[in-house]
Motif scaffolding. Sequence first.
Motif, mmCIF file in Angstrom:
data_model
loop_
_atom_site.group_PDB
_atom_site.id
_atom_site.type_symbol
_atom_site.label_atom_id
_atom_site.label_comp_id
_atom_site.label_asym_id
_atom_site.label_seq_id
_atom_site.Cartn_x
_atom_site.Cartn_y
_atom_site.Cartn_z
ATOM 1 N N SER A 1 0.809 -1.212 0.000
ATOM 2 C CA SER A 1 0.000 0.000 0.000
ATOM 3 C C SER A 1 0.845 1.267 0.000
ATOM 4 C CB SER A 1 -0.917 0.003 1.224
ATOM 5 O OG SER A 1 -1.803 -1.083 1.148
ATOM 6 N N CYS A 2 2.149 1.132 -0.095
ATOM 7 C CA CYS A 2 3.020 2.301 -0.090
ATOM 8 C C CYS A 2 2.975 3.004 -1.438
ATOM 9 C CB CYS A 2 4.459 1.905 0.217
ATOM 10 S SG CYS A 2 4.677 1.238 1.864
ATOM 11 N N GLY A 3 3.063 4.304 -1.392
ATOM 12 C CA GLY A 3 3.131 5.078 -2.628
ATOM 13 C C GLY A 3 1.818 5.741 -2.956
ATOM 14 N N PRO A 4 1.903 6.783 -3.751
ATOM 15 C CA PRO A 4 0.685 7.519 -4.098
ATOM 16 C C PRO A 4 -0.137 6.803 -5.166
ATOM 17 C CG PRO A 4 2.567 8.459 -5.205
ATOM 18 C CD PRO A 4 3.092 7.373 -4.299
ATOM 19 N N GLY A 5 -1.423 6.980 -5.097
ATOM 20 C CA GLY A 5 -2.299 6.489 -6.149
ATOM 21 C C GLY A 5 -2.423 4.990 -6.259
ATOM 22 N N VAL A 6 -2.392 4.278 -5.157
ATOM 23 C CA VAL A 6 -2.557 2.826 -5.208
ATOM 24 C C VAL A 6 -4.017 2.526 -5.521
ATOM 25 C CG1 VAL A 6 -2.418 0.682 -3.911
ATOM 26 C CG2 VAL A 6 -0.689 2.422 -3.594
ATOM 27 N N ARG A 7 -4.216 1.781 -6.582
ATOM 28 C CA ARG A 7 -5.583 1.443 -7.011
ATOM 29 C C ARG A 7 -6.158 0.355 -6.120
ATOM 30 N NH1 ARG A 7 -5.133 0.179 -13.183
ATOM 31 N NH2 ARG A 7 -7.199 -0.593 -12.686
ATOM 32 N N PRO A 8 -7.490 0.366 -5.960
ATOM 33 C CA PRO A 8 -8.124 -0.657 -5.121
ATOM 34 C C PRO A 8 -7.837 -2.089 -5.589
ATOM 35 C CG PRO A 8 -9.682 1.097 -5.564
ATOM 36 C CD PRO A 8 -8.457 1.372 -6.395
#
Length: 80
Positions: free
Chosen positions: A19-26
């Motif tokens: 879940s690290c980082g920007p913009g992780v998609r569902p």
Amino acid sequence: MKKILTLTAVAASAISLSSCGPGVRPAHNDAAVGAGIGALGGAIIGNQSGHAAEGALIGAAVGGGTGYAVGRGKERRAGY
């Protein structure tokens, strides 16, 4: 027992780092969680037959695929 603990630690690391980082998609997040849960379940079931590692790999593949499908459904409903 040592294999189960190792596999559990690997699965927990993969879930927490996915879940690290920007913009992780569902879909990506759900796939990682599904793979971790599947790996843990597969290791437990596989341990009963003496094949914990193989069970973990199969469980991770099935869980990851199922998690991705669930995540894509969420994305479609949200309009991604």
